[in-house]
Write an enzyme that holds these catalytic residues in place. Structure first.
Site, PDB file in Angstrom:
ATOM      1  N   SER A   1       3.823  -2.166  10.421  1.00 40.39           N
ATOM      2  CA  SER A   1       5.286  -2.178  10.582  1.00 40.39           C
ATOM      3  C   SER A   1       5.933  -3.509  10.193  1.00 40.39           C
ATOM      4  O   SER A   1       6.900  -3.938  10.821  1.00 40.39           O
ATOM      5  CB  SER A   1       5.678  -1.779  12.009  1.00 40.39           C
ATOM      6  OG  SER A   1       5.232  -0.464  12.279  1.00 40.39           O
TER       7      SER A   1
ATOM      8  N   GLU B   1      -6.676   4.356   8.392  1.00 48.59           N
ATOM      9  CA  GLU B   1      -6.548   5.787   8.106  1.00 48.59           C
ATOM     10  C   GLU B   1      -7.856   6.326   7.519  1.00 48.59           C
ATOM     11  O   GLU B   1      -8.242   7.472   7.773  1.00 48.59           O
ATOM     12  CB  GLU B   1      -5.352   6.027   7.163  1.00 48.59           C
ATOM     13  CG  GLU B   1      -4.035   5.849   7.910  1.00 48.59           C
ATOM     14  CD  GLU B   1      -2.880   5.335   7.063  1.00 48.59           C
ATOM     15  OE1 GLU B   1      -2.932   5.429   5.825  1.00 48.59           O
ATOM     16  OE2 GLU B   1      -1.916   4.823   7.660  1.00 48.59           O
TER      17      GLU B   1
ATOM     18  N   GLY C   1       2.782   2.190  10.904  1.00 45.25           N
ATOM     19  CA  GLY C   1       3.692   3.309  10.699  1.00 45.25           C
ATOM     20  C   GLY C   1       4.420   3.752  11.956  1.00 45.25           C
ATOM     21  O   GLY C   1       5.036   4.804  11.987  1.00 45.25           O
TER      22      GLY C   1
ATOM     23  N   HIS D   1      -9.413   0.788   5.546  1.00 44.60           N
ATOM     24  CA  HIS D   1      -8.093   0.990   6.157  1.00 44.60           C
ATOM     25  C   HIS D   1      -8.258   1.902   7.377  1.00 44.60           C
ATOM     26  O   HIS D   1      -9.099   2.812   7.363  1.00 44.60           O
ATOM     27  CB  HIS D   1      -7.129   1.617   5.139  1.00 44.60           C
ATOM     28  CG  HIS D   1      -5.717   1.637   5.648  1.00 44.60           C
ATOM     29  ND1 HIS D   1      -5.269   2.604   6.514  1.00 44.60           N
ATOM     30  CD2 HIS D   1      -4.678   0.786   5.442  1.00 44.60           C
ATOM     31  CE1 HIS D   1      -3.991   2.346   6.814  1.00 44.60           C
ATOM     32  NE2 HIS D   1      -3.621   1.251   6.171  1.00 44.60           N
TER      33      HIS D   1
ATOM     34  N   ASN E   1       0.863  -1.178   0.000  1.00 47.16           N
ATOM     35  CA  ASN E   1       0.000   0.000   0.000  1.00 47.16           C
ATOM     36  C   ASN E   1       0.906   1.238   0.000  1.00 47.16           C
ATOM     37  O   ASN E   1       1.504   1.560   1.014  1.00 47.16           O
ATOM     38  CB  ASN E   1      -0.888  -0.053   1.259  1.00 47.16           C
ATOM     39  CG  ASN E   1      -1.721   1.201   1.450  1.00 47.16           C
ATOM     40  OD1 ASN E   1      -1.789   2.063   0.572  1.00 47.16           O
ATOM     41  ND2 ASN E   1      -2.364   1.311   2.604  1.00 47.16           N
TER      42      ASN E   1
ATOM     43  N   GLU F   1      -4.890  -5.247  11.042  1.00 45.23           N
ATOM     44  CA  GLU F   1      -3.884  -4.198  11.218  1.00 45.23           C
ATOM     45  C   GLU F   1      -4.134  -3.454  12.520  1.00 45.23           C
ATOM     46  O   GLU F   1      -4.958  -2.528  12.557  1.00 45.23           O
ATOM     47  CB  GLU F   1      -3.956  -3.209  10.055  1.00 45.23           C
ATOM     48  CG  GLU F   1      -3.738  -3.833   8.702  1.00 45.23           C
ATOM     49  CD  GLU F   1      -3.256  -2.794   7.699  1.00 45.23           C
ATOM     50  OE1 GLU F   1      -2.138  -2.957   7.194  1.00 45.23           O
ATOM     51  OE2 GLU F   1      -3.984  -1.819   7.454  1.00 45.23           O
TER      52      GLU F   1
ATOM     53  N   LYS G   1       0.084   4.242  -0.142  1.00 48.96           N
ATOM     54  CA  LYS G   1      -0.564   5.409   0.487  1.00 48.96           C
ATOM     55  C   LYS G   1      -0.353   6.651  -0.391  1.00 48.96           C
ATOM     56  O   LYS G   1      -0.288   6.520  -1.611  1.00 48.96           O
ATOM     57  CB  LYS G   1      -0.058   5.599   1.923  1.00 48.96           C
ATOM     58  CG  LYS G   1      -0.210   4.303   2.744  1.00 48.96           C
ATOM     59  CD  LYS G   1       0.008   4.481   4.207  1.00 48.96           C
ATOM     60  CE  LYS G   1      -0.161   3.130   4.905  1.00 48.96           C
ATOM     61  NZ  LYS G   1      -0.013   3.231   6.348  1.00 48.96           N
TER      62      LYS G   1
HETATM   63  P1  PGA Z   1       3.050   0.237   7.773  1.00 52.07           P
HETATM   64  O1  PGA Z   1       1.565   0.401   7.194  1.00 52.07           O
HETATM   65  O2  PGA Z   1       3.613  -1.025   7.172  1.00 52.07           O
HETATM   66  O3  PGA Z   1       3.773   1.462   7.345  1.00 52.07           O
HETATM   67  O4  PGA Z   1       2.909   0.121   9.259  1.00 52.07           O
HETATM   68  C1  PGA Z   1       0.716  -0.706   7.055  1.00 52.07           C
HETATM   69  C2  PGA Z   1      -0.617  -0.270   6.511  1.00 52.07           C
HETATM   70  O5  PGA Z   1      -1.084   0.819   6.868  1.00 52.07           O
HETATM   71  O6  PGA Z   1      -1.237  -0.980   5.714  1.00 52.07           O
END
Ligand code: PGA
Length: 249
Positions: free
Chosen positions: A213, A95, A173, A93, A9, A167, A11
């Site tokens: 992560s 976010e 992140g 997601h 992803n 997640e 983003k």
């Molecule tokens: P990240 O994001 O690997 O940067 O933690 C994962 C995600 O949001 O799908």
């Protein structure tokens, strides 16, 4: 046997040119192995579709409207995604839930819309740090799965190869990865929830990715867990070497 599936992803990262060079690097490194899905920004979908043509790499979008068409400034429909060669779409997601206020109800409409248009949803679920501390992880994730899949038949989920992604919000992140045991416990609970909602055949067939992560050095142990079928990768997919490291794990 469930096939491992690794999704990247991107983003809101990479210009068109940067994205093009990343996809070339990924193509050069990828031979065979797990299923790979690349989810770049909307503006990169058409050129990415061209770049991966003839490879086993699949294309995904990061979001989609629950509506067909109309006066919805800034939105992207399922038909538009399909028309540029998209096969998967990340929905719900964290976010989108936290920053754009998407609810389980909206996400459920999006999952239905994706399935109706022959797109495979990657439905994301996961608890916040507060929910984990309050011992609400299982109930939160269970509600997200139940409400996200409300009114969707077993046949639709199987025909459309729906993927779930666990997640934990506190691990996205932040560099704080859930321990393989913490992740496994929630994945197993998601399968119990799917067994209650449908049956064990469905629960054992759907793939559940872990996200938060994931890096080359922690991927192997995560993928060694019984109920973890791959990863939804954010930060580490922006660099071809580290994405390849996760794929190789
Ligand atoms: P990240 O994001 O690997 O940067 O933690 C994962 C995600 O949001 O799908």
């Amino acid at each position: 046997m469930r096939r491992y599936v690794i999704a990247g992803n991107w983003k809101m990262n990479k210009t068109l040119e940067e994205g093009h060079s990343l996809i070339q690097d990924i193509k050069n490194m990828y031979t065979t192995g797990p299923d790979i899905i690349i989810c770049p920004p909307f503006t990169h979908l058409e050129s990415t579709a061209k770049a991966i043509k003839g490879t086993a790499i699949k294309l995904g979008a990061q979001n989609m409207s629950e509506h067909n068409s109309g006066a919805l400034t800034g939105e992207i429909s399922a038909d538009m995604l399909v028309s540029v060669g998209v096969q998967y779409v990340i929905l719900g997601h964290s976010e989108r839930r936290a920053i754009f206020h998407e609810t389980n109800t909206t996400i459920n409409l999006k999952v239905k819309q994706a399935i109706a248009h022959d797109l495979s949803p990657i439905l994301c679920v996961g608890e916040t740090l507060e929910q984990r501390v309050a011992n609400d992880t299982f109930s939160c994730v269970e509600a997200q799965v139940k409400e996200g899949l409300l009114g969707i038949s077993k046949e639709s989920l199987l025909d459309q190869n729906v993927i779930l992604a666990y997640e934990p919000v506190w691990a996205i992140g932040t560099g704080k990865v859930a321990s393989p045991q913490q992740a496994q416990a929630v994945h197993a609970h998601i399968r119990r929830t799917l067994t209650d909602l449908y049956d064990s055949d469905l629960a054992q067939t759907l793939r559940i990715q872990y996200g938060g992560s994931v890096k080359p050095d922690n991927a192997k142990e995560l993928f060694g867990q019984t109920d973890i079928d791959g990863a939804l990768v954010g930060g580490a997919c922006l660099d071809a070497l580290s994405f390849a490291g996760i794929i190789n794990a």
